[in-house]
Motif scaffolding. Structure first.
Motif, PDB file in Angstrom:
ATOM      1  N   LEU A  61       0.825  -1.213   0.000  1.00 49.36           N
ATOM      2  CA  LEU A  61       0.000   0.000   0.000  1.00 49.36           C
ATOM      3  C   LEU A  61       0.857   1.261   0.000  1.00 49.36           C
ATOM      4  O   LEU A  61       0.535   2.246  -0.685  1.00 49.36           O
ATOM      5  CB  LEU A  61      -0.925  -0.007   1.220  1.00 49.36           C
ATOM      6  CG  LEU A  61      -2.032  -1.072   1.238  1.00 49.36           C
ATOM      7  CD1 LEU A  61      -2.719  -1.120   2.603  1.00 49.36           C
ATOM      8  CD2 LEU A  61      -3.059  -0.810   0.138  1.00 49.36           C
TER       9      LEU A  61
ATOM     10  N   LEU B  17       1.459   1.350  -4.247  1.00 49.28           N
ATOM     11  CA  LEU B  17       0.265   2.143  -4.560  1.00 49.28           C
ATOM     12  C   LEU B  17       0.386   3.590  -4.110  1.00 49.28           C
ATOM     13  O   LEU B  17      -0.503   4.398  -4.390  1.00 49.28           O
ATOM     14  CB  LEU B  17      -0.976   1.495  -3.935  1.00 49.28           C
ATOM     15  CG  LEU B  17      -1.319   0.092  -4.456  1.00 49.28           C
ATOM     16  CD1 LEU B  17      -2.632  -0.401  -3.859  1.00 49.28           C
ATOM     17  CD2 LEU B  17      -1.394   0.069  -5.986  1.00 49.28           C
TER      18      LEU B  17
ATOM     19  N   HIS C 247       0.260   5.141  -1.127  1.00 55.39           N
ATOM     20  CA  HIS C 247      -0.527   5.690  -0.028  1.00 55.39           C
ATOM     21  C   HIS C 247       0.397   6.160   1.099  1.00 55.39           C
ATOM     22  O   HIS C 247       1.364   5.469   1.435  1.00 55.39           O
ATOM     23  CB  HIS C 247      -1.500   4.649   0.523  1.00 55.39           C
ATOM     24  CG  HIS C 247      -2.574   4.250  -0.438  1.00 55.39           C
ATOM     25  ND1 HIS C 247      -3.582   5.098  -0.828  1.00 55.39           N
ATOM     26  CD2 HIS C 247      -2.787   3.080  -1.103  1.00 55.39           C
ATOM     27  CE1 HIS C 247      -4.393   4.475  -1.670  1.00 55.39           C
ATOM     28  NE2 HIS C 247      -3.938   3.254  -1.860  1.00 55.39           N
TER      29      HIS C 247
ATOM     30  N   SER D 272      -4.327   3.984  -8.389  1.00 52.81           N
ATOM     31  CA  SER D 272      -4.206   3.320  -7.088  1.00 52.81           C
ATOM     32  C   SER D 272      -5.552   3.057  -6.429  1.00 52.81           C
ATOM     33  O   SER D 272      -5.710   2.063  -5.721  1.00 52.81           O
ATOM     34  CB  SER D 272      -3.328   4.168  -6.156  1.00 52.81           C
ATOM     35  OG  SER D 272      -3.916   5.428  -5.905  1.00 52.81           O
ATOM     36  N   THR D 273      -6.539   3.908  -6.672  1.00 52.87           N
ATOM     37  CA  THR D 273      -7.843   3.716  -6.027  1.00 52.87           C
ATOM     38  C   THR D 273      -8.507   2.433  -6.489  1.00 52.87           C
ATOM     39  O   THR D 273      -8.966   1.610  -5.673  1.00 52.87           O
ATOM     40  CB  THR D 273      -8.771   4.908  -6.308  1.00 52.87           C
ATOM     41  OG1 THR D 273      -8.172   6.103  -5.809  1.00 52.87           O
ATOM     42  CG2 THR D 273     -10.126   4.696  -5.645  1.00 52.87           C
TER      43      THR D 273
ATOM     44  N   LYS E 209      -7.126  -0.190  -7.933  1.00 49.66           N
ATOM     45  CA  LYS E 209      -6.347  -1.343  -7.512  1.00 49.66           C
ATOM     46  C   LYS E 209      -6.547  -1.632  -6.024  1.00 49.66           C
ATOM     47  O   LYS E 209      -6.656  -2.787  -5.607  1.00 49.66           O
ATOM     48  CB  LYS E 209      -4.860  -1.113  -7.803  1.00 49.66           C
ATOM     49  CG  LYS E 209      -4.482  -1.243  -9.277  1.00 49.66           C
ATOM     50  CD  LYS E 209      -2.990  -1.093  -9.463  1.00 49.66           C
ATOM     51  CE  LYS E 209      -2.572  -1.278 -10.916  1.00 49.66           C
ATOM     52  NZ  LYS E 209      -2.781  -2.656 -11.403  1.00 49.66           N
ATOM     53  N   THR E 210      -6.611  -0.564  -5.230  1.00 47.19           N
ATOM     54  CA  THR E 210      -6.801  -0.742  -3.791  1.00 47.19           C
ATOM     55  C   THR E 210      -8.126  -1.423  -3.495  1.00 47.19           C
ATOM     56  O   THR E 210      -8.199  -2.352  -2.674  1.00 47.19           O
ATOM     57  CB  THR E 210      -6.745   0.612  -3.065  1.00 47.19           C
ATOM     58  OG1 THR E 210      -5.468   1.217  -3.293  1.00 47.19           O
ATOM     59  CG2 THR E 210      -6.948   0.439  -1.566  1.00 47.19           C
TER      60      THR E 210
ATOM     61  N   ASN F 125       8.713  -2.249  -7.533  1.00 46.76           N
ATOM     62  CA  ASN F 125       7.278  -2.210  -7.214  1.00 46.76           C
ATOM     63  C   ASN F 125       6.449  -3.113  -8.109  1.00 46.76           C
ATOM     64  O   ASN F 125       5.356  -3.551  -7.721  1.00 46.76           O
ATOM     65  CB  ASN F 125       6.772  -0.769  -7.311  1.00 46.76           C
ATOM     66  CG  ASN F 125       7.276   0.095  -6.171  1.00 46.76           C
ATOM     67  OD1 ASN F 125       7.663  -0.418  -5.119  1.00 46.76           O
ATOM     68  ND2 ASN F 125       7.281   1.410  -6.365  1.00 46.76           N
TER      69      ASN F 125
ATOM     70  N   HIS G 164       2.875  -6.193  -7.721  1.00 44.86           N
ATOM     71  CA  HIS G 164       1.730  -6.463  -8.595  1.00 44.86           C
ATOM     72  C   HIS G 164       1.754  -7.904  -9.110  1.00 44.86           C
ATOM     73  O   HIS G 164       0.703  -8.548  -9.222  1.00 44.86           O
ATOM     74  CB  HIS G 164       1.724  -5.478  -9.763  1.00 44.86           C
ATOM     75  CG  HIS G 164       1.619  -4.046  -9.343  1.00 44.86           C
ATOM     76  ND1 HIS G 164       0.578  -3.575  -8.573  1.00 44.86           N
ATOM     77  CD2 HIS G 164       2.430  -2.984  -9.582  1.00 44.86           C
ATOM     78  CE1 HIS G 164       0.746  -2.275  -8.353  1.00 44.86           C
ATOM     79  NE2 HIS G 164       1.860  -1.896  -8.953  1.00 44.86           N
TER      80      HIS G 164
END
Length: 431
Positions: A259, A263, A265, A330-331, A333-334, A395, A399
């Motif tokens: 995260l 992503l 965050h 990112s949203t 995927k999250t 990163n 994934h």
């Protein structure tokens, strides 16, 4: 006229006395907390991943191996203690486990480098390996088969609640007082639980009474463990649970870093988002227990009520994890990762209640322990595999790890749909 109760009446009486009384639910509640402490122990290194790597100068691969070390003796102890649990009081075993958890936290909490951390986690893993099967056995002994879905789900719910409740508090301790202080907090929690269990814990005897109800001449010879473990139901439940536990291991060890690093965050946002898939898993667990219980009360067999309901959980989780590959941002995927891990990581109750139904009296502890030993091998492999992927591909490795989890869940769903049929295999074991 013979007024002695029949076998069915004795079994019904046992169900009445052990299927919903205050003592049964007190024990269940204590064991829910037991599993909460258990998974708080497991999650703490994941919550402190970046801090530990910076403090001890670890690569992602080294950190992954440190987490995998937790499972080095985990599976072996699950088998050994599972067999012992068929002969020794689960109440005593659970007390000893909780005390060992607290002792095992101390070396790394005091200080030291990677070697101390790894040694501490190996000892902790050995002490925690039998926790889930013994807790399930201790709980399900208080309830008849048709009433086991809810208490079994609540024990598994302790897993998710352990992370949901502990993650914000432990994250705060780690941020303000360091990751070693968080270990002291967990050691204290284990000691408090051990005291409560000493005062209020007890063994149920539902299955023991069912076994005693048979006349000695009619009591069947013990079924060898090898025959139980060779059934399609045991194989299917274990394989499906293995793929689910792979997702659980990734959530525990790498989700916080995923995260934050993959992503993007912020740390404080990631600390909140960590609990989302666990919360989704909690809802899925309770929904599964409700659906399965309702189907079984209507006379639907476990092949559909457990195998297929559990299979759909894994299939939906797989769909979400694989779909995130095609989503940008990112949203999106999250959201998909939270749904995928939450649904895909919720198979434990299906597996435990299925094996508890399959195993003859006196064989449930060993059968559950053997399943747990195979399943938790996923915990040994997953952290190290993901660490290697992250070191090799940065990163993008995160994934790829999520996609791999989705593929495994597809295999688990197929196993649940195609192999689980307790009624068929119980009949074969009785021959």
């Amino acid at each position: 006229m013979n007024t002695a109760p029949t076998l069915s009446q004795r079994s019904s009486g046992t169900a009445d006395s052990h299927g919903g009384g205050a003592k049964a639910w007190t024990v269940t509640g204590l064991l829910v907390v037991f599993m909460m402490v258990n998974f708080a122990d497991k999650s703490v290194l994941g919550l402190a991943a970046d801090e530990i790597r910076a403090d001890l100068h670890l690569s992602a691969t080294q950190f992954g191996l440190a987490n995998s070390a937790f499972f080095l003796l985990f599976s072996l102890s699950a088998v050994v203690v599972g067999l012992v649990a068929d002969r020794v009081s689960p109440r005593l075993l659970l007390l000893v486990m909780a005390l060992l958890w607290s002792v095992a936290q101390a070396p790394a909490a005091i200080g030291g480098g990677l070697a101390v951390l790894v040694t501490s986690r190996v000892v902790l893993g050995a002490a925690e390996g039998p926790a889930f099967p013994v807790a399930q056995q201790a709980t399900l002994a208080w309830f008849p088969n048709h009433r086991r879905n809810l208490p079994g789900a609540l024990i598994t719910l302790g897993v998710t609640l352990g992370v949901i409740v502990s993650a914000p508090g432990l994250s705060w301790v780690i941020e303000h007082h360091g990751w070693r202080a968080a270990l002291w907090v967990l050691a204290g929690a284990g000691l408090v639980w051990a005291l409560a269990w000493k005062l209020f814990g007890a063994d149920g005897d539902h299955r023991t009474e069912e076994k005693r109800a048979l006349p000695a001449a009619d009591a069947p010879a013990p079924v060898p463990y090898g025959r139980i473990l060779a059934t399609r139901t045991w194989i299917g439940a274990t394989l499906a649970y293995f793929t689910s536990y792979w997702s659980v291991a990734l959530m525990l060890v790498w989700l916080p870093s995923y995260l934050r690093n993959a992503l993007g965050h912020p740390a404080h946002t990631a600390a909140v988002l960590i609990v989302v898939p666990w919360a989704i898993g909690a809802v899925a667990l309770l929904a599964q227990a409700g659906i399965t219980g309702r189907l079984m009360r209507r006379g639907v067999g476990s092949r559909r009520a457990r195998g297929r309901v559990g299979g759909w959980l894994l299939a939906l989780g797989a769909a979400c994890l694989l779909a995130q590959t095609f989503v940008d941002g990112s949203t999106g995927k999250t959201v998909l990762v939270a749904l995928g891990f939450g649904l895909g990581g919720s198979y434990a109750t299906v597996a435990a209640t299925t094996i508890a139904e399959l195993a003859p009296a006196g064989r449930s502890g060993g059968s559950l322990g053997a399943m747990n030993a195979v399943v938790t091998a996923a915990g040994l492999a997953a952290p190290a595999v993901v660490g290697a992927l992250v070191d090799a591909q940065g990163n993008d490795g995160y994934h790829l790890a999520v996609t791999l989890s989705g593929v495994l869940l597809v295999i688990g769903a197929a196993a649940s749909f195609l192999l689980i049929d307790p009624a068929r295999d119980i009949a074969r074991l009785a021959r």
